[in-house]
Design a protein around this motif. Structure first.
Motif, short mmCIF file in Angstrom:
data_model
loop_
_atom_site.label_atom_id
_atom_site.label_comp_id
_atom_site.label_asym_id
_atom_site.label_seq_id
_atom_site.Cartn_x
_atom_site.Cartn_y
_atom_site.Cartn_z
N ILE A 265 -26.70 -4.68 4.68
CA ILE A 265 -27.29 -4.01 3.52
C ILE A 265 -28.81 -4.17 3.54
O ILE A 265 -29.54 -3.20 3.32
N ASP A 266 -29.28 -5.37 3.80
CA ASP A 266 -30.72 -5.62 3.85
C ASP A 266 -31.38 -4.75 4.91
O ASP A 266 -32.41 -4.10 4.64
N ALA A 267 -30.80 -4.69 6.09
CA ALA A 267 -31.37 -3.87 7.16
C ALA A 267 -31.39 -2.39 6.76
O ALA A 267 -32.39 -1.70 7.00
N ASN A 268 -30.32 -1.93 6.14
CA ASN A 268 -30.26 -0.53 5.72
C ASN A 268 -31.29 -0.22 4.64
O ASN A 268 -31.94 0.83 4.66
N LEU A 269 -31.45 -1.15 3.70
CA LEU A 269 -32.43 -0.94 2.63
C LEU A 269 -33.86 -0.96 3.18
O LEU A 269 -34.71 -0.17 2.75
N LEU A 270 -34.13 -1.85 4.12
CA LEU A 270 -35.45 -1.89 4.74
C LEU A 270 -35.75 -0.58 5.45
O LEU A 270 -36.87 -0.06 5.37
N GLU A 271 -34.75 -0.05 6.14
CA GLU A 271 -34.94 1.22 6.85
C GLU A 271 -35.13 2.37 5.86
O GLU A 271 -35.98 3.23 6.07
N LYS A 272 -34.36 2.37 4.80
CA LYS A 272 -34.41 3.47 3.83
C LYS A 272 -35.72 3.48 3.04
O LYS A 272 -36.37 4.52 2.92
N PHE A 273 -36.12 2.34 2.50
CA PHE A 273 -37.27 2.30 1.60
C PHE A 273 -38.58 1.96 2.30
O PHE A 273 -39.65 2.25 1.78
N ARG A 274 -38.53 1.29 3.44
CA ARG A 274 -39.72 0.87 4.18
C ARG A 274 -40.76 0.20 3.26
O ARG A 274 -41.92 0.62 3.19
N PRO A 275 -40.34 -0.84 2.55
CA PRO A 275 -41.26 -1.50 1.62
C PRO A 275 -42.31 -2.31 2.36
O PRO A 275 -42.03 -2.95 3.38
#
Length: 56
Positions: free
Chosen positions: A36-46
């Protein structure tokens, strides 16, 4: 930080907070949380989220 970057950061932090709560309640495994963390990092690029991510 631009408004777009701020919004991405805010959305990432909210989403990862929810995932962390599920992890702490035992509803997610550490492996699921990592995905989930990896996917969120990829999606939002914070900007800051990348630095604060537990995966890094």
């Amino acid at each position: 930080m631009t408004d777009i970057q701020f919004q991405a950061e805010k959305r990432y932090q909210v989403a990862i907070s929810m995932a962390k709560a599920l992890l702490e309640k035992g509803l997610l495994t550490q492996e699921e949380y990592a995905v989930i963390d990896a996917n969120l990092l990829e999606k939002f690029r914070p900007a800051l989220g990348t630095l604060l991510s537990e995966m890094r």
